[in-house]
Design an enzyme around this catalytic site. Structure first.
Site, PDB file in Angstrom:
ATOM      1  N   ARG A 103       0.848  -1.178   0.000  1.00  0.00           N
ATOM      2  CA  ARG A 103       0.000   0.000   0.000  1.00  0.00           C
ATOM      3  C   ARG A 103       0.886   1.231   0.000  1.00  0.00           C
ATOM      4  NH1 ARG A 103      -4.365   1.366   4.671  1.00  0.00           N
ATOM      5  NH2 ARG A 103      -2.479   1.865   5.803  1.00  0.00           N
ATOM      6  N   THR A 107      -0.652   7.637  -1.047  1.00  0.00           N
ATOM      7  CA  THR A 107      -1.966   7.576  -1.713  1.00  0.00           C
ATOM      8  C   THR A 107      -2.872   6.511  -1.101  1.00  0.00           C
ATOM      9  OG1 THR A 107      -1.250   5.908  -3.294  1.00  0.00           O
ATOM     10  CG2 THR A 107      -0.855   8.211  -3.899  1.00  0.00           C
ATOM     11  N   ASP A 199       0.869  -2.237  12.388  1.00  0.00           N
ATOM     12  CA  ASP A 199       1.252  -2.726  11.065  1.00  0.00           C
ATOM     13  C   ASP A 199       1.496  -4.234  11.139  1.00  0.00           C
ATOM     14  OD1 ASP A 199       2.989  -3.530   8.833  1.00  0.00           O
ATOM     15  OD2 ASP A 199       2.930  -1.403   8.322  1.00  0.00           O
ATOM     16  N   ASP A 202       4.924  -5.627   9.761  1.00  0.00           N
ATOM     17  CA  ASP A 202       6.057  -5.308  10.637  1.00  0.00           C
ATOM     18  C   ASP A 202       6.019  -6.146  11.918  1.00  0.00           C
ATOM     19  OD1 ASP A 202       7.266  -3.496   8.966  1.00  0.00           O
ATOM     20  OD2 ASP A 202       6.211  -1.760   9.795  1.00  0.00           O
TER      21      ASP A 202
HETATM   22  C1  PRP Z   1      -1.112  -4.087   4.774  1.00  0.00           C
HETATM   23  C2  PRP Z   1      -2.027  -5.274   5.006  1.00  0.00           C
HETATM   24  C3  PRP Z   1      -2.922  -5.245   3.816  1.00  0.00           C
HETATM   25  C4  PRP Z   1      -3.056  -3.768   3.550  1.00  0.00           C
HETATM   26  C5  PRP Z   1      -4.383  -3.302   4.074  1.00  0.00           C
HETATM   27  O1  PRP Z   1      -0.118  -4.414   3.869  1.00  0.00           O
HETATM   28  O2  PRP Z   1      -1.343  -6.486   5.178  1.00  0.00           O
HETATM   29  O3  PRP Z   1      -2.402  -5.927   2.691  1.00  0.00           O
HETATM   30  O4  PRP Z   1      -2.010  -3.115   4.254  1.00  0.00           O
HETATM   31  O5  PRP Z   1      -4.621  -1.999   3.719  1.00  0.00           O
HETATM   32  P1  PRP Z   1      -5.756  -1.564   2.694  1.00  0.00           P
HETATM   33  O6  PRP Z   1      -6.981  -2.360   3.031  1.00  0.00           O
HETATM   34  O7  PRP Z   1      -5.926  -0.109   2.950  1.00  0.00           O
HETATM   35  O8  PRP Z   1      -5.254  -1.852   1.297  1.00  0.00           O
HETATM   36  P2  PRP Z   1       1.085  -3.397   3.529  1.00  0.00           P
HETATM   37  O9  PRP Z   1       0.737  -2.571   2.360  1.00  0.00           O
HETATM   38  O10 PRP Z   1       1.473  -2.684   4.775  1.00  0.00           O
HETATM   39  O11 PRP Z   1       2.219  -4.374   3.029  1.00  0.00           O
HETATM   40  P3  PRP Z   1       3.004  -5.535   3.814  1.00  0.00           P
HETATM   41  O12 PRP Z   1       2.012  -6.629   4.098  1.00  0.00           O
HETATM   42  O13 PRP Z   1       4.035  -5.922   2.818  1.00  0.00           O
HETATM   43  O14 PRP Z   1       3.580  -4.943   5.070  1.00  0.00           O
HETATM   44  N1  URA Z   2      -2.181  -2.275   7.264  1.00  0.00           N
HETATM   45  C1  URA Z   2      -1.816  -2.727   8.495  1.00  0.00           C
HETATM   46  O1  URA Z   2      -0.887  -3.547   8.619  1.00  0.00           O
HETATM   47  N2  URA Z   2      -2.485  -2.258   9.558  1.00  0.00           N
HETATM   48  C2  URA Z   2      -3.492  -1.376   9.462  1.00  0.00           C
HETATM   49  O2  URA Z   2      -4.077  -0.984  10.485  1.00  0.00           O
HETATM   50  C3  URA Z   2      -3.851  -0.930   8.176  1.00  0.00           C
HETATM   51  C4  URA Z   2      -3.186  -1.397   7.093  1.00  0.00           C
END
Ligand code: PRP
Ligand code: URA
Length: 208
Positions: A103, A107, A199, A202
């Site tokens: 994400r 944006t 997150d 993380d």
């Molecule tokens: C996080 C999570 C989802 C997304 C949710 O991933 O695991 O995939 O955000 O957000 P949204 O519903 O607003 O799209 P992230 O983009 O942080 O990537 P990662 O899993 O690689 O840390």
């Molecule tokens: N992605 C995450 O990992 N946590 C949130 O709360 C939203 C998006």
């Protein structure tokens, strides 16, 4: 808002610990694995069965086995990986595909960087998994991709959802049933779920 909240006491208990800021990486991973396993049990409740004839040590009998092709599980990278083993403990023969999305922090739009799916997705029941359904952008994009490859029967399994994310998936993919352990209050200005768990990626991988 169409979402099935799995409010089993074991899941709710584990979810409370996973949310807690003092829960470290090792315990977070273990809890997510256990919750994914318990949620999969509920999510597969209505799978189709067919009858076969078998021989027990004492008699022939008719018995039931799962019908059709093996299921497909699609974690959204990276946080979805934290739920894969839990799902596979319940359905060990499932095929596993991967959709890579992150994400954009400015944006909040999903950016695709990887996609490798099992063959014959059109003949398989598919489960898209991601612990967090926030704005819904990532899950909507992942389901778009899986459908583009031909999948017709898709369920979405999340740990924590925001109402905004549920609505976005309902609007874009009304045929996709959403399962979550909790639907939280809202999103903050950075698109994080409140109260949420922070997150997820993380916390699973210890990158912050
Ligand atoms: C996080 C999570 C989802 C997304 C949710 O991933 O695991 O995939 O955000 O957000 P949204 O519903 O607003 O799209 P992230 O983009 O942080 O990537 P990662 O899993 O690689 O840390
Ligand atoms: N992605 C995450 O990992 N946590 C949130 O709360 C939203 C998006």
């Amino acid at each position: 808002m169409q979402v099935k909240v799995i409010d089993h006491p074991l899941i709710q208990h584990k979810l409370t610990h996973i949310r807690d800021v003092t829960t470290g990486t090792k315990e977070f991973r273990e809890l997510l694995d256990e919750i994914a396993m318990l949620m999969t049990y509920e999510l597969t409740r209505n799978l189709n069965l067919e009858e076969v004839e078998i021989q027990t040590p004492v008699a022939k009998c008719k018995a039931k086995v799962l019908a059709g092709k093996k299921m497909g599980v699609i974690p959204i990278l990276r946080a979805g990986l934290g739920m894969v083993n839990g799902v596979l403990k319940i359905i060990p023969a499932a095929r596993v595909g991967h959709v890579g999305l992150y994400r954009d922090p400015q944006t909040l739009q999903p950016v695709e960087y990887y996609c490798k799916l099992p063959t014959d997705v059109q003949e398989r029941d598919m489960i898209v998994i991601d612990p967090m359904l926030a704005t819904g952008g990532s899950c909507v994009a992942a389901i778009d991709l899986v459908k583009k490859h031909g999948a017709r029967n898709i369920k979405l399994m999340c740990l924590v959802a925001a109402p905004e994310g549920v609505q976005a998936v309902n609007d874009a993919h009304p045929d996709v049933e959403i399962y979550a352990a909790a639907v939280d209050e809202c999103l903050n200005d950075h698109g994080y779920i409140i109260p949420g768990l922070g997150d997820a990626g993380d916390r699973i991988f210890g990158t912050k």
